[in-house]
Motif scaffolding. Structure first.
Motif, PDB file in Angstrom:
ATOM      1  N   ALA A 157     -29.977  50.039  43.919  1.00 44.07           N
ATOM      2  CA  ALA A 157     -30.143  50.057  42.465  1.00 44.07           C
ATOM      3  C   ALA A 157     -31.569  50.452  42.082  1.00 44.07           C
ATOM      4  O   ALA A 157     -31.777  51.279  41.181  1.00 44.07           O
ATOM      5  N   ILE A 158     -32.544  49.881  42.779  1.00 42.18           N
ATOM      6  CA  ILE A 158     -33.948  50.190  42.490  1.00 42.18           C
ATOM      7  C   ILE A 158     -34.243  51.664  42.739  1.00 42.18           C
ATOM      8  O   ILE A 158     -34.968  52.318  41.974  1.00 42.18           O
ATOM      9  N   LEU A 159     -33.667  52.212  43.809  1.00 44.66           N
ATOM     10  CA  LEU A 159     -33.902  53.616  44.132  1.00 44.66           C
ATOM     11  C   LEU A 159     -33.227  54.552  43.131  1.00 44.66           C
ATOM     12  O   LEU A 159     -33.756  55.626  42.824  1.00 44.66           O
ATOM     13  N   LEU A 160     -32.066  54.147  42.624  1.00 44.64           N
ATOM     14  CA  LEU A 160     -31.303  55.036  41.745  1.00 44.64           C
ATOM     15  C   LEU A 160     -31.763  54.988  40.291  1.00 44.64           C
ATOM     16  O   LEU A 160     -31.606  55.981  39.568  1.00 44.64           O
ATOM     17  N   LEU A 161     -32.307  53.873  39.844  1.00 46.77           N
ATOM     18  CA  LEU A 161     -32.655  53.742  38.431  1.00 46.77           C
ATOM     19  C   LEU A 161     -33.585  54.844  37.923  1.00 46.77           C
ATOM     20  O   LEU A 161     -33.312  55.443  36.879  1.00 46.77           O
ATOM     21  N   PRO A 162     -34.685  55.151  38.600  1.00 44.08           N
ATOM     22  CA  PRO A 162     -35.535  56.231  38.083  1.00 44.08           C
ATOM     23  C   PRO A 162     -34.851  57.595  38.123  1.00 44.08           C
ATOM     24  O   PRO A 162     -35.141  58.464  37.297  1.00 44.08           O
ATOM     25  N   ILE A 163     -33.941  57.789  39.069  1.00 45.94           N
ATOM     26  CA  ILE A 163     -33.195  59.048  39.129  1.00 45.94           C
ATOM     27  C   ILE A 163     -32.257  59.152  37.936  1.00 45.94           C
ATOM     28  O   ILE A 163     -32.122  60.226  37.322  1.00 45.94           O
ATOM     29  N   LEU A 164     -31.619  58.056  37.582  1.00 48.00           N
ATOM     30  CA  LEU A 164     -30.713  58.062  36.435  1.00 48.00           C
ATOM     31  C   LEU A 164     -31.454  58.374  35.143  1.00 48.00           C
ATOM     32  O   LEU A 164     -30.911  59.006  34.235  1.00 48.00           O
ATOM     33  N   LYS A 165     -32.707  57.934  35.050  1.00 43.47           N
ATOM     34  CA  LYS A 165     -33.490  58.215  33.853  1.00 43.47           C
ATOM     35  C   LYS A 165     -33.679  59.712  33.650  1.00 43.47           C
ATOM     36  O   LYS A 165     -33.648  60.205  32.524  1.00 43.47           O
TER      37      LYS A 165
END
Length: 243
Positions: A157-165
């Protein structure tokens, strides 16, 4: 549906009452009739079976254009994808390998998401495990249930959150990431809650309790999701719009 951070504390004194209500009395909250996911991309971990597979069926039924099944076994993933393609031939359905017991696999998956996908709208972190016997993940040193249900799920989740932004659809709602928990969090006794340090206390085979380890691992993920939602709300109220 109501987010977990908005739910009131449970006042039900007997957990089976919660189960009976959820399974036989509660009415499902279906999406609005005009919901259309055409053009959108979704990622589901553990999407080849169980709740993950059913979520895939539901999303594709809403005309989802691009689905990624993130699974440990590519063979099982392809078998599930083949069934989904028969029912939804217009959708693009891919199978990407993801081993939640391997930090290298998780890091590689996140890099692949960032490199390969131009758009992400929905992420369901559904992959989970329950074990009747103690099993330690050699590469991390942690008990497997804690590793998969909490440590690896939160890391992803931590790794994906900035990518989702950066890859959410411009001009529309932001991308959504959901961590699938379990009602059994309500039954967690969390007997080692005061242990310091906490994580190593899950890795002792002499104190392993299959039920409690599962319930507590799901509770920890639930707590982390609640904390993340609270931090996000504070940032939004302060004028910053971020996941």
């Amino acid at each position: 549906m109501v987010g977990s951070k908005d739910l009131q504390p449970s006042t039900t004194p007997f957990f089976p009452n919660v189960f009976i209500n959820n399974q036989f009395r509660a009415k499902p909250q279906w999406p609005a009739p005009n919901t259309n996911l055409a053009g959108q991309t979704a990622i589901i971990t553990g999407g080849n079976t169980g709740l993950g597979y059913e979520a895939a069926v539901q999303l594709l039924g809403l005309k989802l254009s691009h689905l990624i099944l993130a699974v440990r076994s590519p063979e099982k993933g392809e078998a599930a994808a083949a069934n989904l393609r028969k029912s939804h031939p217009k959708a693009s359905i891919e199978v990407w390998q993801l081993d939640m017991c391997s930090y290298d696999s998780i890091l590689g998956f996140a890099r692949r998401v960032e490199r390969r996908l131009s758009r992400i709208d929905i992420v369901l972190l559904n992959a989970g495990v329950g074990r009747l016997t103690f099993n330690k993940v050699k590469s991390t040193g942690h008990e497997e249930v804690l590793q998969v249900n909490y440590l690896s799920t939160v890391l992803l989740a931590i790794l994906l959150l900035p990518i989702l932004k950066t890859k959410g659809s411009p001009g529309r709602q932001p991308a959504h990431l959901t961590i699938v928990s379990a009602a059994l969090t309500l039954a967690a006794k969390f007997p080692n809650r005061d242990t310091n340090p906490l994580l190593p206390s899950f890795d002792n085979p002499e104190t392993f309790d299959p039920r409690e380890h599962y319930n507590s691992s799901k509770l920890l993920a639930h707590i982390e999701g609640h904390r993340a939602g609270t931090r996000r709300q504070r940032r939004v109220e302060g004028g910053s719009h971020s996941l």
